[in-house]
Design a protein around this motif. Sequence first.
Motif, PDB file in Angstrom:
ATOM      1  N   ASP A  43       0.868  -1.177   0.000  1.00  0.00           N
ATOM      2  CA  ASP A  43       0.000   0.000   0.000  1.00  0.00           C
ATOM      3  C   ASP A  43       0.902   1.222   0.000  1.00  0.00           C
ATOM      4  N   VAL A  44       0.525   2.250  -0.767  1.00  0.00           N
ATOM      5  CA  VAL A  44       1.385   3.442  -0.837  1.00  0.00           C
ATOM      6  C   VAL A  44       0.564   4.722  -0.739  1.00  0.00           C
ATOM      7  N   ILE A  45       1.224   5.746  -0.197  1.00  0.00           N
ATOM      8  CA  ILE A  45       0.684   7.110  -0.204  1.00  0.00           C
ATOM      9  C   ILE A  45       1.724   7.968  -0.895  1.00  0.00           C
ATOM     10  N   GLY A  46       1.367   8.510  -2.034  1.00  0.00           N
ATOM     11  CA  GLY A  46       2.271   9.392  -2.786  1.00  0.00           C
ATOM     12  C   GLY A  46       1.808  10.823  -2.622  1.00  0.00           C
ATOM     13  N   GLN A  47       2.575  11.601  -1.888  1.00  0.00           N
ATOM     14  CA  GLN A  47       2.196  12.989  -1.626  1.00  0.00           C
ATOM     15  C   GLN A  47       3.099  13.918  -2.422  1.00  0.00           C
ATOM     16  N   SER A  48       2.516  14.559  -3.420  1.00  0.00           N
ATOM     17  CA  SER A  48       3.328  15.438  -4.266  1.00  0.00           C
ATOM     18  C   SER A  48       2.432  16.400  -5.017  1.00  0.00           C
ATOM     19  N   GLN A  49       3.052  17.465  -5.501  1.00  0.00           N
ATOM     20  CA  GLN A  49       2.330  18.435  -6.317  1.00  0.00           C
ATOM     21  C   GLN A  49       2.241  17.922  -7.748  1.00  0.00           C
ATOM     22  N   THR A  50       1.434  18.623  -8.532  1.00  0.00           N
ATOM     23  CA  THR A  50       1.334  18.273  -9.948  1.00  0.00           C
ATOM     24  C   THR A  50       2.681  18.500 -10.634  1.00  0.00           C
ATOM     25  N   GLY A  51       2.962  17.723 -11.674  1.00  0.00           N
ATOM     26  CA  GLY A  51       4.203  17.896 -12.422  1.00  0.00           C
ATOM     27  C   GLY A  51       5.375  17.106 -11.889  1.00  0.00           C
ATOM     28  N   THR A  52       5.127  16.177 -10.935  1.00  0.00           N
ATOM     29  CA  THR A  52       6.223  15.387 -10.371  1.00  0.00           C
ATOM     30  C   THR A  52       6.301  13.990 -10.983  1.00  0.00           C
ATOM     31  N   GLY A  53       5.388  13.678 -11.920  1.00  0.00           N
ATOM     32  CA  GLY A  53       5.425  12.372 -12.586  1.00  0.00           C
ATOM     33  C   GLY A  53       4.687  11.281 -11.842  1.00  0.00           C
ATOM     34  N   LYS A  54       3.727  11.662 -10.975  1.00  0.00           N
ATOM     35  CA  LYS A  54       3.039  10.659 -10.159  1.00  0.00           C
ATOM     36  C   LYS A  54       2.173   9.709 -10.992  1.00  0.00           C
ATOM     37  N   THR A  55       1.627  10.186 -12.109  1.00  0.00           N
ATOM     38  CA  THR A  55       0.742   9.330 -12.911  1.00  0.00           C
ATOM     39  C   THR A  55       1.465   8.072 -13.382  1.00  0.00           C
ATOM     40  N   LEU A  56       2.664   8.239 -13.913  1.00  0.00           N
ATOM     41  CA  LEU A  56       3.430   7.072 -14.362  1.00  0.00           C
ATOM     42  C   LEU A  56       3.886   6.210 -13.190  1.00  0.00           C
ATOM     43  N   SER A  57       4.002   6.820 -12.003  1.00  0.00           N
ATOM     44  CA  SER A  57       4.472   6.047 -10.853  1.00  0.00           C
ATOM     45  C   SER A  57       3.486   4.958 -10.450  1.00  0.00           C
ATOM     46  N   PHE A  58       2.193   5.125 -10.826  1.00  0.00           N
ATOM     47  CA  PHE A  58       1.252   4.021 -10.559  1.00  0.00           C
ATOM     48  C   PHE A  58       0.819   3.286 -11.824  1.00  0.00           C
ATOM     49  N   LEU A  59       0.780   3.981 -12.971  1.00  0.00           N
ATOM     50  CA  LEU A  59       0.360   3.289 -14.201  1.00  0.00           C
ATOM     51  C   LEU A  59       1.356   2.194 -14.600  1.00  0.00           C
ATOM     52  N   LEU A  60       2.640   2.489 -14.512  1.00  0.00           N
ATOM     53  CA  LEU A  60       3.655   1.515 -14.943  1.00  0.00           C
ATOM     54  C   LEU A  60       3.605   0.221 -14.124  1.00  0.00           C
ATOM     55  N   PRO A  61       3.655   0.282 -12.769  1.00  0.00           N
ATOM     56  CA  PRO A  61       3.617  -0.986 -12.025  1.00  0.00           C
ATOM     57  C   PRO A  61       2.279  -1.713 -12.119  1.00  0.00           C
ATOM     58  N   ILE A  62       1.170  -0.961 -12.260  1.00  0.00           N
ATOM     59  CA  ILE A  62      -0.134  -1.618 -12.412  1.00  0.00           C
ATOM     60  C   ILE A  62      -0.177  -2.419 -13.716  1.00  0.00           C
ATOM     61  N   LEU A  63       0.241  -1.772 -14.817  1.00  0.00           N
ATOM     62  CA  LEU A  63       0.251  -2.472 -16.112  1.00  0.00           C
ATOM     63  C   LEU A  63       1.193  -3.667 -16.081  1.00  0.00           C
ATOM     64  N   ASP A  64       2.277  -3.524 -15.362  1.00  0.00           N
ATOM     65  CA  ASP A  64       3.233  -4.623 -15.256  1.00  0.00           C
ATOM     66  C   ASP A  64       2.626  -5.828 -14.521  1.00  0.00           C
ATOM     67  N   LYS A  65       1.721  -5.554 -13.571  1.00  0.00           N
ATOM     68  CA  LYS A  65       1.142  -6.622 -12.745  1.00  0.00           C
ATOM     69  C   LYS A  65      -0.109  -7.272 -13.358  1.00  0.00           C
TER      70      LYS A  65
END
Length: 454
Positions: A43-65
Amino acid sequence: MEASNFKRFELKPFLIEALSGQRFSLPTEIQERLIPAIKNGKDVIGQSQTGTGKTLSFLLPILDKIDPAKEEVQAIITAPTRELASQLFDELKKLLEHCPEEEMIHAKLLVGGTDRNRAIEGLKTQPHIVVGTAGRIGDLMDDKALLVYTAAMLVVDEADQMLDMGFIADVDKVASRMAEDLQMMIFSATIPEKLQPFLKKYMNDPRHVQVEPKHVTASKIEHRIVPLRNRDKLTFTVELAKSINPYFAIVFTNTKEQADEVTAAMQEAGLNVECLHGGLQPRQRKQIMKQVKEVKMQYLVATDLAARGIDVKGVTHIINFGLPKDLDFYVHRVGRTARAGADGVAYTIFEQNDQLAVEKLLKRGITFTYYDFKRGEWQKLDKPPLGVPGKRPKSSSAKQETVKSGSSKEVVNTGTGKAKAKPKKVKPGYKKKARFKQAKEAQRERRISSRKKK
């Protein structure tokens, strides 16, 4: 350009190919810290502002799984608005373009404002990934068209905004029907206290990663304050918008009513402008977002609905018709410009009741420049106008002078930033009276001397 730095995450080959195609070669900090954790089922909590690349930080591992051999829902990604959900879906599709036919992963976008019956029809074959708004996903669950009990991965994007808009109950409803061994991923700019009960209910020892941007806002944004003074605000906003002649500008307002008023005034002035806020019909919002992506207008007037996470390319200017109550939204608003290394200018129309808000932004490290707009021309001011917070420059050219007046002196300001001495004020006829006094004193001394001799 090969996405070689992503290879160490041991992602599926088609994802590395997709990243290379988009010229992504170096993971951002949040990607670096969260991709391995998500791949490992944390389980993860990613706390960041827009423009930090958070979208790929969850799309990539989800697609991989995802296991493409299982024709069932395996992951659900929720967003607070249909615009944000659509943007996430677009990013997902870019990655899936490189997916080989024999390993094809199917995804569905489910948002309000679309034909519900058509959505039900499209779910006869369950997708591997669902992206959408929690309300529409919940409705399709109730219709038994969408079967979520097989899904073990849930993303809640922009969770603080989800909370503010009252959608956490809808997310809770979806989460409660998903697989027991649910892996939850929360992404948010802030983690409000009111969100804690929801997190504790579903999350097990989450990996909490907080990424602070190197700058509060992009370094190439110039933040300009323009005092309204006694001018009419609508008229002044139209004049300001005309004067900057942007490639594409977004004018942010705090309410839907203000957005409608500003749009009407700009249209009346002959400007190419559209309006975007939550009060529009879904079809209208969809059409406007399509025009925005194609940059078919010069100005967009919007509420903060458009500030969070929506990536609109080519924004050269931001105009704040009013400062937002939540100053995090100032950062989100101006973050629409100066993207991908470009320059940008953010104008804020200043009124006296904005004083406290500007002071808080200054404390956050935002540096303002001060301008006025008179007779159709921009004038840069050397110091903040009266009543506007900011540092006032000190002059270094002044000298301290001392002027004697008899035996007394007084230090005063010369107007050059330092002090000098000036004589105390003297009354009219002072010299005449002094001479008279001296003569009387001399006469008195002569009388005393004469008495002593006798």
